[in-house]
Scaffold this motif. Structure first.
Motif, PDB file in Angstrom:
ATOM      1  N   ASP A 132       0.836  -1.157   0.028  1.00 46.43           N
ATOM      2  CA  ASP A 132       0.094   0.092  -0.072  1.00 46.43           C
ATOM      3  C   ASP A 132       0.913   1.048   0.138  1.00 46.43           C
ATOM      4  OD1 ASP A 132      -2.513  -1.360   0.210  1.00 46.43           O
ATOM      5  OD2 ASP A 132      -1.716  -2.013   2.059  1.00 46.43           O
ATOM      6  N   PRO A 133       0.400   2.339  -0.489  1.00 46.75           N
ATOM      7  CA  PRO A 133       1.050   3.366  -0.687  1.00 46.75           C
ATOM      8  C   PRO A 133       1.478   4.041   0.807  1.00 46.75           C
ATOM      9  CG  PRO A 133      -0.600   3.786  -2.293  1.00 46.75           C
ATOM     10  CD  PRO A 133      -0.689   2.484  -1.475  1.00 46.75           C
ATOM     11  N   ILE A 134       2.644   4.737   0.813  1.00 48.32           N
ATOM     12  CA  ILE A 134       2.802   5.428   2.358  1.00 48.32           C
ATOM     13  C   ILE A 134       2.935   6.873   2.028  1.00 48.32           C
ATOM     14  CG2 ILE A 134       3.881   3.304   3.365  1.00 48.32           C
ATOM     15  CD1 ILE A 134       6.784   4.678   2.684  1.00 48.32           C
ATOM     16  N   PRO A 135       2.553   7.844   3.002  1.00 46.99           N
ATOM     17  CA  PRO A 135       2.634   9.026   2.776  1.00 46.99           C
ATOM     18  C   PRO A 135       3.976   9.798   2.840  1.00 46.99           C
ATOM     19  CG  PRO A 135       1.797   8.844   4.916  1.00 46.99           C
ATOM     20  CD  PRO A 135       1.830   7.378   4.375  1.00 46.99           C
ATOM     21  N   TRP A 136       4.193  10.668   1.770  1.00 51.12           N
ATOM     22  CA  TRP A 136       5.514  11.545   1.756  1.00 51.12           C
ATOM     23  C   TRP A 136       5.020  12.918   2.022  1.00 51.12           C
ATOM     24  CZ3 TRP A 136       9.994   8.822   1.899  1.00 51.12           C
ATOM     25  CH2 TRP A 136       9.867   7.295   1.388  1.00 51.12           C
ATOM     26  N   VAL A 141       1.947  13.981  -6.238  1.00 51.26           N
ATOM     27  CA  VAL A 141       2.410  12.466  -6.207  1.00 51.26           C
ATOM     28  C   VAL A 141       2.007  11.627  -7.560  1.00 51.26           C
ATOM     29  CG1 VAL A 141       0.302  11.773  -4.955  1.00 51.26           C
ATOM     30  CG2 VAL A 141       2.450  10.408  -5.103  1.00 51.26           C
ATOM     31  N   ILE A 142       2.964  11.068  -8.226  1.00 49.56           N
ATOM     32  CA  ILE A 142       2.850  10.446  -9.464  1.00 49.56           C
ATOM     33  C   ILE A 142       2.831   8.815  -9.203  1.00 49.56           C
ATOM     34  CG2 ILE A 142       3.553   9.983 -11.927  1.00 49.56           C
ATOM     35  CD1 ILE A 142       4.762  12.979 -11.455  1.00 49.56           C
ATOM     36  N   ASN A 143       1.816   8.125  -9.626  1.00 49.67           N
ATOM     37  CA  ASN A 143       2.124   6.709  -9.756  1.00 49.67           C
ATOM     38  C   ASN A 143       1.236   6.255 -10.733  1.00 49.67           C
ATOM     39  OD1 ASN A 143       2.118   3.792  -9.338  1.00 49.67           O
ATOM     40  ND2 ASN A 143       1.989   3.880  -7.145  1.00 49.67           N
ATOM     41  N   TYR A 144       1.788   5.845 -11.789  1.00 48.61           N
ATOM     42  CA  TYR A 144       1.323   5.624 -13.054  1.00 48.61           C
ATOM     43  C   TYR A 144       0.973   3.833 -13.438  1.00 48.61           C
ATOM     44  CZ  TYR A 144       5.772   5.506 -15.017  1.00 48.61           C
ATOM     45  OH  TYR A 144       7.088   5.087 -15.438  1.00 48.61           O
ATOM     46  N   GLY A 145       1.422   3.200 -12.165  1.00 46.74           N
ATOM     47  CA  GLY A 145       1.408   1.747 -12.090  1.00 46.74           C
ATOM     48  C   GLY A 145       0.024   1.367 -12.563  1.00 46.74           C
ATOM     49  N   PHE A 146      -0.193  -0.017 -12.973  1.00 46.93           N
ATOM     50  CA  PHE A 146      -1.291  -0.480 -13.233  1.00 46.93           C
ATOM     51  C   PHE A 146      -2.361  -1.003 -12.140  1.00 46.93           C
ATOM     52  CE2 PHE A 146       1.459  -1.824 -16.907  1.00 46.93           C
ATOM     53  CZ  PHE A 146       0.564  -0.913 -18.075  1.00 46.93           C
ATOM     54  N   ILE A 147      -1.659  -1.063 -11.160  1.00 47.09           N
ATOM     55  CA  ILE A 147      -2.515  -1.722  -9.977  1.00 47.09           C
ATOM     56  C   ILE A 147      -3.027  -0.629  -8.918  1.00 47.09           C
ATOM     57  CG2 ILE A 147      -0.455  -1.943  -8.488  1.00 47.09           C
ATOM     58  CD1 ILE A 147      -1.398  -4.657  -7.821  1.00 47.09           C
ATOM     59  N   PHE A 148      -2.520   0.520  -8.755  1.00 44.41           N
ATOM     60  CA  PHE A 148      -3.172   1.488  -8.018  1.00 44.41           C
ATOM     61  C   PHE A 148      -4.446   2.495  -8.505  1.00 44.41           C
ATOM     62  CE2 PHE A 148       1.005   0.284  -6.488  1.00 44.41           C
ATOM     63  CZ  PHE A 148       0.720  -0.053  -5.165  1.00 44.41           C
ATOM     64  N   SER A 149      -5.265   2.804  -7.428  1.00 42.88           N
ATOM     65  CA  SER A 149      -6.361   3.730  -7.903  1.00 42.88           C
ATOM     66  C   SER A 149      -6.269   5.103  -7.252  1.00 42.88           C
ATOM     67  CB  SER A 149      -7.650   3.019  -7.446  1.00 42.88           C
ATOM     68  OG  SER A 149      -7.805   3.161  -6.062  1.00 42.88           O
ATOM     69  N   GLU A 150      -6.849   6.071  -7.855  1.00 45.78           N
ATOM     70  CA  GLU A 150      -6.915   7.577  -7.333  1.00 45.78           C
ATOM     71  C   GLU A 150      -7.200   7.405  -6.046  1.00 45.78           C
ATOM     72  OE1 GLU A 150      -8.772  11.776  -8.558  1.00 45.78           O
ATOM     73  OE2 GLU A 150      -7.502  10.649 -10.005  1.00 45.78           O
ATOM     74  N   ASP A 151      -8.487   6.708  -5.678  1.00 44.91           N
ATOM     75  CA  ASP A 151      -9.055   6.637  -4.329  1.00 44.91           C
ATOM     76  C   ASP A 151      -8.231   6.342  -3.252  1.00 44.91           C
ATOM     77  OD1 ASP A 151     -11.537   7.522  -5.423  1.00 44.91           O
ATOM     78  OD2 ASP A 151     -12.341   5.524  -5.375  1.00 44.91           O
ATOM     79  N   GLN A 152      -7.176   5.469  -3.579  1.00 41.21           N
ATOM     80  CA  GLN A 152      -6.313   5.046  -2.464  1.00 41.21           C
ATOM     81  C   GLN A 152      -5.311   6.100  -2.074  1.00 41.21           C
ATOM     82  OE1 GLN A 152      -4.857   1.499  -4.793  1.00 41.21           O
ATOM     83  NE2 GLN A 152      -4.413   0.697  -3.036  1.00 41.21           N
TER      84      GLN A 152
END
Length: 353
Positions: A132-136, A141-152
């Protein structure tokens, strides 16, 4: 033309152990930024990283530091450099980040009126891959991976951080856009690539998978600039080795199927529309493999220590089903349209009239 003037500083690195994927995607972002009138400068740790960046036509300045571990001192170094060149944004793309580095750099950026942008692959050298993403501390923040959603990410960061989440933000170089790819009924050529490196004999195992599948097709084997390859593995096969390839797009367009690592090249293949079997060459690619497969974009070998037989099985599936090849190609190009870098820059605030 612009709502904002200044420069974009990109903090990243590349070497045989890290690979060049960070640089490849940052170059796509840099080219889009220049179209909007920004000066782009790369800040790198050492001479090797500088050579990789400048080999792709960009300007790189050595700022020092350990490319596998950024600390608070490194944050001050980057911030000082960004201030000297009047940066309006600092983009960090590295697995060397730490909370002390990001916290300090974010405060310095805030004090100077610039914004901090981070490409988050949910992987760092210190923590490894996290599910799961952790806050920075950051502004975008950019994550264009296939598995993550904007809601997360929205649930994690709240309303004040701008989000570039999902494959629609994948930064793909223009040579892969609108490729005019044609899916053929018969598989005549297979592209094999592991990016700039070849860890754990990845290319050789991919080739062995083709041999086990007994596919009557020519092989195009891409050997990256930081890779070793045992040519003898191709004995008895109709194969061509390509070294020093600067533009992979023409070879992709000739391929009927690709076998690829799940890094930057996977997004380029998707943009072109080449049906692909994706395999992981590092732990940080496991999430991408699962997302690629679950979205119906291609076949993924979801084991870090995969065997050639797994590649052979997936290859046999694709070779026998031309309808699946056409379906996957259409799914890929609808997911990755080549406009990712443009969408990113819009989120950064660099808008064009």
């Amino acid at each position: 033309m612009l709502l904002m003037d200044g420069s974009l500083v990109i903090r990243t690195d590349a070497n045989p152990s890290i690979g060049s994927g960070h640089v490849v995607r940052c170059v796509s972002i840099a080219r889009e930024a220049r179209l909007r009138g920004l000066q782009v400068l790369f800040a790198v740790s050492d001479k090797k990283s500088q050579e990789v960046v400048e080999g792709r036509g960009e300007t790189a300045v050595i700022v020092g530091g350990d490319p596998r571990s950024f600390n608070e001192r490194d944050a001050h170094t980057v911030a000082d450099f960004a201030q000297r060149v009047q940066a309006v944004s600092v983009l960090v793309d590295s697995y060397a980040v730490s909370h002390s580095f990001m916290d300090r750099l974010h405060r310095r950026c805030h004090d100077s009126g610039s914004q901090l942008v981070y490409i988050d692959d949910v992987y760092t050298f210190s923590e490894g891959f996290v599910p799961d993403p952790i806050p920075w501390s950051l502004d975008v923040v950019i994550n264009y991976g296939f598995i993550f959603s904007e809601d997360q990410y929205r649930n994690l960061y709240g309303p004040n951080v701008r989000l570039c989440i999902g494959p629609r933000y994948a930064p793909v170089r223009k040579e892969f856009h609108n490729a005019g790819y044609i899916v053929r009924n018969d598989v005549g050529r297979i592209l094999i690539t592991s990016g700039s490196t070849n860890p754990n004999r990845t290319l050789e195992r991919m080739v062995e998978g083709c041999r086990l599948a007994s596919v009557d097709a020519a092989l195009d084997v891409i050997v990256g600039g930081q890779a070793d390859f045992d040519d003898h593995v191709l004995d008895g096969l109709d194969a061509t080795i390509h070294r020093g390839v600067s533009n992979l797009a023409p070879i992709m367009k000739r391929a009927d199927i690709a076998i690829s690592a799940a890094g930057s090249t996977l997004y380029e293949l998707a943009c072109v529309g080449v049906p692909t079997i994706a395999v992981p060459i590092a732990e940080n690619q496991m999430g991408n493999i699962r997302g690629f497969d679950s979205l119906g974009l291609g076949l993924g070998v979801a084991e870090l220590n995969w065997a050639s037989a797994a590649v052979a099985s997936d290859l046999d599936t694709l070779v026998r089903d031309s309808r699946m090849l056409r379906y996957l190609s259409k799914r890929m190009t609808s997911c990755i349209d080549g406009a990712g870098a443009r969408r990113m820059l819009n989120e950064f605030g660099f808008l064009m009239h």
